[in-house]
Every structure is written in C-alpha cells, then in structure tokens.
Scaffold this motif. Sequence first.
Motif, short mmCIF file in Angstrom:
data_model
loop_
_atom_site.label_atom_id
_atom_site.label_comp_id
_atom_site.label_asym_id
_atom_site.label_seq_id
_atom_site.Cartn_x
_atom_site.Cartn_y
_atom_site.Cartn_z
N VAL A 240 0.86 -1.19 0.00
CA VAL A 240 0.00 0.00 0.00
C VAL A 240 0.89 1.24 0.00
O VAL A 240 1.85 1.32 0.76
CB VAL A 240 -0.92 0.03 1.24
CG1 VAL A 240 -1.72 1.32 1.29
CG2 VAL A 240 -1.85 -1.18 1.21
N SER A 241 0.59 2.20 -0.86
CA SER A 241 1.44 3.38 -0.99
C SER A 241 0.66 4.67 -0.71
O SER A 241 -0.57 4.67 -0.65
CB SER A 241 2.03 3.46 -2.41
OG SER A 241 1.01 3.83 -3.31
N PHE A 242 1.45 5.73 -0.57
CA PHE A 242 0.88 7.06 -0.40
C PHE A 242 0.01 7.42 -1.60
O PHE A 242 -1.03 8.08 -1.46
CB PHE A 242 2.03 8.06 -0.25
CG PHE A 242 1.63 9.41 0.25
CD1 PHE A 242 1.55 9.66 1.61
CD2 PHE A 242 1.35 10.45 -0.64
CE1 PHE A 242 1.18 10.92 2.08
CE2 PHE A 242 0.99 11.70 -0.17
CZ PHE A 242 0.90 11.94 1.18
N GLU A 274 3.09 8.47 9.11
CA GLU A 274 4.31 9.05 8.55
C GLU A 274 4.50 8.45 7.18
O GLU A 274 4.63 7.23 7.09
CB GLU A 274 5.50 8.74 9.47
CG GLU A 274 6.76 9.49 9.16
CD GLU A 274 6.84 10.86 9.84
OE1 GLU A 274 6.03 11.11 10.75
OE2 GLU A 274 7.69 11.65 9.44
N PRO A 275 4.54 9.22 6.10
CA PRO A 275 4.22 10.64 6.05
C PRO A 275 2.77 10.92 6.45
O PRO A 275 1.90 10.10 6.20
CB PRO A 275 4.44 11.00 4.58
CG PRO A 275 5.23 9.88 4.00
CD PRO A 275 4.90 8.68 4.80
N MET A 307 0.35 7.60 6.04
CA MET A 307 0.75 6.19 6.02
C MET A 307 0.93 5.72 7.46
O MET A 307 1.54 6.42 8.28
CB MET A 307 2.07 6.03 5.25
CG MET A 307 2.03 6.54 3.82
SD MET A 307 0.73 5.78 2.83
CE MET A 307 1.34 4.09 2.72
N LEU B 451 6.81 3.06 -0.79
CA LEU B 451 5.90 3.62 0.20
C LEU B 451 5.14 4.82 -0.37
O LEU B 451 4.00 5.08 0.00
CB LEU B 451 6.66 4.04 1.46
CG LEU B 451 5.77 4.26 2.69
CD1 LEU B 451 5.18 2.94 3.17
CD2 LEU B 451 6.54 4.94 3.81
N ARG B 502 14.09 8.07 11.88
CA ARG B 502 14.12 6.81 11.15
C ARG B 502 13.77 7.04 9.68
O ARG B 502 13.36 8.13 9.28
CB ARG B 502 13.21 5.76 11.81
CG ARG B 502 11.78 6.19 12.05
CD ARG B 502 11.09 5.24 13.01
NE ARG B 502 10.88 3.93 12.38
CZ ARG B 502 10.37 2.88 13.02
NH1 ARG B 502 10.02 2.99 14.29
NH2 ARG B 502 10.20 1.73 12.40
N GLU B 503 13.95 5.98 8.92
CA GLU B 503 13.82 6.10 7.47
C GLU B 503 12.52 6.76 7.05
O GLU B 503 12.49 7.63 6.17
CB GLU B 503 13.94 4.70 6.85
CG GLU B 503 13.97 4.71 5.33
CD GLU B 503 13.98 3.29 4.78
OE1 GLU B 503 13.42 2.38 5.43
OE2 GLU B 503 14.57 3.08 3.70
N VAL B 504 11.44 6.35 7.71
CA VAL B 504 10.14 6.84 7.26
C VAL B 504 10.03 8.36 7.44
O VAL B 504 9.34 9.05 6.68
CB VAL B 504 9.01 6.08 7.98
CG1 VAL B 504 8.93 6.44 9.45
CG2 VAL B 504 7.66 6.30 7.30
N ASP B 505 10.75 8.91 8.44
CA ASP B 505 10.74 10.35 8.64
C ASP B 505 11.42 11.06 7.46
O ASP B 505 10.99 12.12 7.02
CB ASP B 505 11.46 10.72 9.94
CG ASP B 505 10.83 10.03 11.15
OD1 ASP B 505 9.59 9.88 11.18
OD2 ASP B 505 11.59 9.63 12.06
N ILE B 507 11.58 9.77 4.52
CA ILE B 507 10.67 9.59 3.38
C ILE B 507 9.65 10.72 3.34
O ILE B 507 9.31 11.25 2.29
CB ILE B 507 9.98 8.19 3.45
CG1 ILE B 507 11.05 7.10 3.29
CG2 ILE B 507 8.89 8.08 2.40
CD1 ILE B 507 10.49 5.67 3.38
N GLU B 508 9.17 11.10 4.53
CA GLU B 508 8.21 12.20 4.55
C GLU B 508 8.83 13.48 4.02
O GLU B 508 8.21 14.23 3.27
CB GLU B 508 7.67 12.43 5.97
CG GLU B 508 6.64 13.56 5.99
CD GLU B 508 6.05 13.79 7.38
OE1 GLU B 508 4.88 13.43 7.58
OE2 GLU B 508 6.75 14.35 8.25
#
Lengths: 359, 874
Positions: A240-242, A274-275, A307, B451, B502-505, B507-508
């Motif tokens: 699942v993606s943004f 996040e995001p 997400m 993502l 972390r990575e997801v931050d 990514i944002e």
Amino acid sequence: MATEPSPTTSAPSPPFDSTELAEIESEAASRIDAAADIEALEEAERLAVGKRSRFALLYQQLRSFDPAVRKGGGQQLQELRRRLDEALERRRAALSAEERASRLLEDRLDLTEVMSSPLQGHLHVVTQVREELEDVFVGMGYEVAEGPEIESDWYNFEALNIPPDHPARSSVDTFFVDSGQAETLLLRTHTSPVQIHLLERGRLPIYAVVPGRVYRRDTPDATHLPVFHQLEGLVVDRGVSFGDLAGTIETFVPAIFGASVRSRLRPGYFPFTEPSAEFEISCAICDGSGCRTCSGTGWIELGGCGMVHPAVFEQTGVDPEEWSGFAFGFGIDRLAIMRHGIADLRLLVENDVRFLEQF
Amino acid sequence: MRAPLSWLKAFTPLAAEARHPDSLQELSESLDSLGLVVAGIEHVGEGLDEVVLSQVLEISPIDGADRIRRVLVDTGDGRTTDVVCGAWNFEVGDVVPFIRAGGELPGGIRIEKRKMRGVTSNGMLCSPAELGLAGDRAGLMIVARPGAGQPPGLDLGLAMSEHLGIGHDAVFDLEVEANRPDCLSMSGIARDLAAHYGLPFEVPEQDVRFSPGSSPAGDLGSVRVETPELCLRLTARVMRGVAVVPSPAYVQRRLTLMGMRPINCVVDASNYVMLELGQPTHPYDIEQLGGRGLVARAAHRGESIVTLDGETRFLGTRPVRGSDELTSLDCLICNANDVPVGIGGVIGGQASEISDRTTSVLLEAALFLPVAVARTSRSVNLRTEASLRFERGVDPEGVERASLRVCQLVAEAAAAAGLPAPELAPGLLDDAPATFARARVIVRPERVNALLGTDIGAEQMAGLLGPIGYLVAPPAEGVATSSGDAGAFEAVVPSWRPDVSREVDVIEDIARMFGYRKIPPTERRSPYVGRLDEVQLLRRRLRRVLAGLGAHEAWTSSIVSPADQARAGLSEDLVRLSNPMVAEESVLRAGLMAGLMAALRHNSGHRRPWLRLFEVGDVFSLVPLLAGNGREELLLPDERERLALVLALEDDDASSAVHAWRVVQDALGIVGVAIEQGDPEESSRGALAGLHLARSARICMPSPEAGGADGGAGNGSPAGDGSPGGGASAESILVGTVGEVDLDVVAAFGLPHRRIGWLELNVNRLASAPRRPVVVAPVSRYPSSDVDLAFVVDESVPSYRVEETLRQAATALCESIELFDVYRGTGVPDGRRSLAFRLRFCALDHTLNDAEVASLRRRCIDAVEGALPATLRG
Ligand SMILES: [Zn+2]
C-alpha cells in the motif's frame, strides 16, 4: 284503396300514417326527456310502449292487416319501437349518472381541511451523514468497525506512537475516567484506538472504516463540542502506498460530496502516521473560486491522513517491512454542519424538535 | 507563528512582493504545500508612505491651553507649517515624523486640518505607536536629535517607509505543526521556502566590533548543570559596558510585527534572536543576580520565585508520580549562591531583570529537555514563547551562535545610538553533561518509492534533502542495511530536526520537498465484499422502525450531571471523570432517560411538549469488565449500547410503549422474547429504575444455556442489567424494559406530561434474540372457524399467561389468538377481570367440522381453568 290495379311487382305502400307515428314518437320523447327520476322515466315508458299505449293499439291493428301490407307495417312499428327504446336508454343513463354524481357529492371530503396527525419521525442529521458515509465505504469493500468509548491510555495514545510527555498529548485535552489509578482510563479522544484493535485482531489485510463518538475537553462553542463524532479509515495490505491513499481519497470525496468536488493533500503531522497529510476538498459553494465558507482559498480542510507509522505496526506485532497501510479521519458532525449550513454545532445536541424535523 | 515577508527575504531572495496579491497568493500556496498552513495574511505599513521626516523649528505656547503647544516644522519641501501637538518629549532641532492633513496613518486613521484655540493644525507629529512601530503612544518618535539650529543630518521630506527601509509588508500567520520546531523561527521557514524555490539561503551575519575584554568570561561568572535530567547544556556570555538604549528601528519594527513589545536593546536582542533562529536566551543583570553564576537544578518542593511578570510562582508542588521523582520535578535556574533567578526555559526572575541602569549582562543560552520544560511550564501554568520552543526542541548545534548573535545586536544598538561598543568577555561559559550527535539514517530508494508510489531516483532524493539541511553520503563502511538494498544511502539529519530519527521520517521529507500533490494517485481495491454486521443492520432497522412510529432521533451528551442521573433513578455505580470540565457534569450517563427527559423539557419550553423522541448510544456503569488483551489487565467500566424511546404525545402511556415494542418485534422478526411483568412490590429497582413499577415490565428472552451468547462488545454481566437481582428470572436474559416513566421522575424534570411511555432495549442482546424461522409455514386453503372465549381471571395473573396456556392447548390447528376485550365491572367480582380471546382454527387438509372445533374449544377451556385461577365467563 288503390284505384288502379297495381302491378304485382310493386310493393304496397306502408299501412300506417307516418304523421301519426311521428306524433306518437314526439309525444313519448318529450315525456321521456322530461322524466326527472327513474320512477318518472318508468311512467313515461309505460305511457309510450305499455299495454294501453297508442303504440300498443297500433300493434293490435297490425294483425288485422292484409298480409301483403302487414310486413311493411311491422317494419314501421319496429323502427318506432327501436327509436323509443333508444330515447329511454339515453334518458336512463343520464339519470343514473346524475344520481351517482349527487351521491358522490354528498360524500365529498375537502382534503385540505384534514387535521394533522404525527408524521414520520426524523433520524438525527449526524446519523444520516454517518450512514451515508458507511454506505460509501461498504460499497468500496470496507467493513464498518467499532470500538469502546472508554479506552486505556495504551490504546488511545501509547500504541499510536504517542508516549507519555509527547507534545501531542498536551495539544489534546483528554477526559480521564476515575478508575483509582491516575490517568490510565480515558474517554477516547479520537477513533484511532480502533486501528489498534483491528491490527491486534490479526486478520490482514484490513479495509475498514470506524465511525464513532469521541471526547475532548473543549468548551462548547459554535465550532466545538466536548462530545462529537469522527470517521476513521484504515487500510493495511501488502504494497500500500501514499499514492493509494491519494487515490482512495479521490474516490470517496466525489462519492460523498458530489462529482465535481476535488481533493488534495498537504503535509501535516500526526504521531501515528508518517508521512502525514491533511486533506482538503474543493469548496462546493464557490466551486473553488473562493468565498466566505472557504475563507477565499477555494479549499476546505476536511481531515487528516497518512501512512501508518511503522511504530504502530511494531506495537501490534505487524511487520512493517511486509505490510504497509494508510489511515484517514474526519469529523462527521463538521461534515453535517458544512453540508446543511448549520451555524452552530451546539444545535446538534440541543434536540429542539424544530431543528430535528428539518432533516 | 507570524512571518513578515520582509524578514523572510532577509534570508532568501523570494520573488513575492507585498504589493502584489497574486505573488502573495503564490507564496501562500507554496507555504501550504510545505506543511506551513497559512491561516491569514495581514497587510501592514501601507500608511508610512505619507509620513515624512520633518524638523522642529519653533515650539510656542497657545493662549489658554496648557496641554497643547504650537509647533513650527520644516517639512523639507521648502515649506514650513504649523502643527498643534500634545506631546512634550521633544525639543527644537529634533527630527520627527510628520503627516500632512488629508493623509492616512497605518490602521486607516485619516488626519484632518483642525483649528484649536485659534491655531490651525495642518497635520500631525507622530508617536511610534501611531506608525505601527512600537508601544510608545505618549511621546513623539524622535528620529534624530542634532540640536537646535543644527542641520537635520537627514533628508527632510523623506518618507518614513524609505527612511526605515520598510515599505508595505505582508505578515503571514502560519500554523506550525508540533513536529517542526525549526519553523518556529524565521530562518527555519525561509530555509524550507528557499529549498522549495531552489533559491540560495543564508542566515545574515553582522560584522560587529566589540570593545576588547579585559577579563575572560571565566573570571566573571560560572555555569553548572546540577540535574542533567532537566538540562543538557548551560552556556553563558558576559558583556560589560552595555548601554541599555532603544533598539534600532528595524529591530523594533520586526518585533512589533511579530506581536512583541520592544523594551530595550538587550531584551529586544534576546527576543529577536529567538524569532530569527529559534533559540531562546535570557539576559541577567549581573549586578542584580546575587551570585555571579548560574546553576540549573530541580526545584525543591515549594520553592518560589517572583518572575518577570510580577507573579510569585511556586515550584515542585505537583504530585510526583511513582518512582520517577527526578524527572517529574520542575527546572529552576539559580545564581551561584543557589538563590532562584529564573524558571528554566520558561521565564526569568524579576530581581535580575535588565533595567536602564544595567551595565553588565550575563546572557544565558541553554538546552533544556523538551519534556522537562513541558512539565515545568504546565506546573507553573505558564506558556511562553521560550517554553513553546524548548518543548518542541531547539537546535542543539545553534546555542553558541545564537548567544553570539544576541551580543552582536546589543553592540549594533550601541553603534546606532552613537555609543561605544560593549565589551564581550572572551570565552563561553559552558557546562554540557550530554553531547549531541546528529542522527544518521539509512535510506533505501526502493523503499521510498514503494511507500510513496513514486519513481524518484536516488540522485533526485539527495537533491531534495540537501537544501533542507541533510548531508547525504553513501553509507559508511560496515553500516548494515537489510538484504539487497543496492543504492541505499546514509542521510545525516540536520541538528534542528528532532522529529527525524528513522527512514520513514526522511521519506516524509522527500515527499514534502517532491510535493505531495505531484505524487500520482493510484487505485487500491479491497479484496472483500463490504457489508454491515448484524448489530449494525439491526441498529439501522430499529432507527427506521422508531421513526416510523413518529419518533425523532435525539443526541444527548454522554457526560452528564449526577443529579440528573439520580432524578432518573440512577445513582449507583456511576462512572466518574477525574477532570470534568464543569463540576456539575462529572459522570458518564448510566442510562438514556435523563438526557431524553431534558430534551423533552427543552421542547416543552418551546411549546412543543407533545412528541416522541428516541436515542441510540452507549451507557456506562462501574460494574467492571475484564479487558484481557494479553498486554495489560485493566478493569474497564461496563459500556453497552442502548436504545431508548420516550412516547410523550398527548395520549401516550404504557400501552403506547407496548404497542411500539410489538411493532419493533414484528418489524425485526423477533420471536420468543416476552414481556415479564412482576409484582410492583417485588420489583427491585434494578432494570426498572426511573419507571412506574406498576405500569412497567422487563422484556426478556430465554437463556441459551450458560450465557455466552451475549454477542458483541459491552455485554458484561450475565442475566442482570448491571445491578444485583436485576434479572427477571434465573433462566431468562434481560433485553429491555417497557412501560411508563415514574410519575415522580416526570415531575422531577418539571415536565407538563401526565404519562410518558418508555421503551428501552439492549441493542446487542436484541441482535442475538431468536428470529422468525427462515422456512415459512404453509397457509391453509380451507375455511377457518373462530372460537371466542372470555375468562374471569384473577388480577394477579398476567394476560400473557392465559394466552400462553391457550396457545399450548390449542395445538397447531390454531392460526391466531387475539385478546379483543378486557372488562372489569358489573358481573365480574372485585379483584378479577374478564379477558376475551378470539381463537381462529384451521386445518391444512380439510375443513374442520363442528365436532372438531367443539373438542378444541373444550381443550382450551379445560387447560386455562386447570392451570390458572380463571373460570369461563357464563
Ligand atoms: Zn468557497
């Protein structure tokens, strides 16, 4: 009598005087037409064709006629009889119609003078909006999940990546339930704890929406109530993606708000996504050109989304490398007031029947 | 957070112009797309074009006036003009702002030509406040004071906007999210904008001279962190020979635009740097400090300090939770003699405040722990610009630079006032128990694109991250990345971004700089068939059935007053809130009656007393329910969903309620659920709380063996309804109640009604009630026979018992049983009544003959007379 021998080929002239016949007919017709009711009509019929009528006398005469002329006489009388019967039938139908009309008139009801009795009750506008939202998502293959209004700190905050002392806690004023233990039980401040319940259930993938009542310690005013309703969405699946989140919002926004309403995202902040993003919809009132409702921007902020934060997955034992997901949420009451031009949220809980019966 | 366009432009050459609405709109959109939501744009400084520099030539009294004087000024256009002025802070030779009659001040005040005491005033001399600059309203703004008869040294007639270097300005009102403390400063906002537009970004530096310091800082003071759990670093600089003068105009102007009051160059410099760089600092007057040094420590219980705002504040008074005694304490700043001089990260003390007489300044710049400041600020119930920034997290690498910048601004103010530069003692006083290391995050481009649903190259990602402060490099040797992540790179997180770990931050941040709106929307389909569950369907049908009975749906608050609950007969086991908003509304509702009664009262007050209302919602009681999720064993209060209907039309009473229940039962196809009316004397309040005991009853269904079939959440206690003895009988489950509201309750709520019908249902239990069988019963094609039977029955025997007995006796040949007449009076003894039933018999395969019907009739009579105190009525 004929003075000249008549040739055998010529028919004898009719035996009855046509003037007399016409006289009989017109006398009967005027009596029939004058009949004011069925009884009068029966009397007229008796006088016209009854046993002692002139018509009956002529019929008796017929028997005394020469067979050669009898046939012509018979035809004359039958023709007269037919016309009298027709007149009688016409009059009978007219009288019957008149009689039915007067019977109906006697039975007349003025439909506008009917006094009111209670009508159908009305579902609360928030219920109506909630059900409509549920239907849209059920149509998209989502389940409708629910959860308790009293939650533990863990479900409402900690599992959602909001540890104690997190700034997000002080920004939301929480009602705590007196459970003997300080600040462990509370009234949920959002529907997001149900995300945790759904993830804990362990049945993946998840496509769910969560409508429900939530609580915040806000002083009631035109735009705040301490008790209000939210709708939360959660999708967890592989890959699942943004972009899927943006696409999903693009799917349900027109379904809820109308085909011409568009949506867009901008960065936002929620500890459990996040995001993170806020989503806005184009203003249906001005169609995006800017008006008072949208403060001139053409867009109206509807809710938050993002997400699912890997920390939330980790808290519930779901592998964030295998599964990803998105969540979104918005206020049902706000949507209701937007849609119906309700000036003050407090009207929703006042239960004034003059308000309730408008929906 | 306010952000003046002119100030943002000091960091990066933005194209937007305050005069051009379209360019502001565009900038506003960009801020939005960066996550800095523009709540509003304020236009300022528009009036300053009409205000010009003038020089005072003469001041003369006006006959008969002692508060105003006639002032002759040179307006620079070769003319002199008369002005009547009520200010007294100026002298001949001063250069002051002048606005000619017909002009308009910022804020839209139009200046008119006026005649006072025979003197014509052709304009106005202005105070700083009138120009939207600073707080002073009483005196004129003295732009320069060359002395009487001296040349002004400035171009008279020059517009103030040009003189101050400020023209029209637009101030953005931004909503900064809690995770972006860096954007609580002009530089932080400008950095994001510069990155967005691809523009250069630079924090302005001033080249300022300080007078050489004779003593190193270490000789003049000291700093010490006693409690590292509260403070990570404490630094200070020492300035001597400081002139406490007003700040330069641009500093005052910017502070004013930000909503702060300019005070003096030292305090202003501290505030200015906080707004510019995001680091709060605090200046102390060394002479007033007491001990020449600072200590950061936990406050002792009950310690107090008088803060800058004149309030006495007590610290350490909050109850301490459990074992974390230290971390729950408040952060105090003391002087070297351990006397409190400030509340760490929140506000300074009054005693060491900078005053006009201050000459030596100790400038504190510290790193307090966000949680420590959050707690301390909550504890003293004070939120300040400083505490807000510390709570969110300041840049750990920005401390030294910020404190130096404050000193530079103080020196700049001195230079502008023509005074000697202050002396900055060499060296930084510094105690840092913890060192800060920038976070390093491995970023896998594949993961980023998976993502986000994008196709961004690794190079492009680096290009998006660089301008907002990331250092991007291939991962260092030995840094483990998960399998097969070729192309992964390491991002060193900027020191001012505590939210990124972390990575997801990261990514944002990539998504943000790429642009959320540029990410292509894709379709994600559910593999499931969506449908409502049993309870949800039932709830919807219930609502519609009740609406069909003319009832409107109400929504009443779940947070209610215990007094109202008690009025409705519910005063035990209430769930209380520990922090109610108003003292009266302190419990969760235990039932729906009070809310609905209040709704009836509201409508009665508006001359609409005759109506029907219903509500569906959760009710709560303290009978605990064990929540076992494996992780925690918590006793949750009982929470269950209820539906309640009040019938308050003019003729409504318990019969209307029974009718409503029958309609519900029929519409939902519920079978085997019965009204069980007990003896009023024996009825414990329990489920019948608030109801008329002689005209109300329980609705029950048979228990399907040893409970467990309650179904759904919120069905805790077994047969009862939350109170002991609440169950109707051991083998039945309570589904709801039906009847009439207790007349005392009606009166207690001040309602005009005589009777109010009541129906309440437990939604989850109703959902588990038995339903009509799916397979239909065949319908006979033969004629049926009716048998009417009237029995004289003791009042103690409920009608349904007679009906049940008849039903059992009548066999399958009985098509229907209907109670059609109830009679009390002549011919029937006291204490009894006559109940007349019509039984319709019919066989599927033949027409019943007289003998068959007679035999059935006999069976029925014998059964009733045999089982009950009843006799067939003659
Ligand atoms: Zn609009």
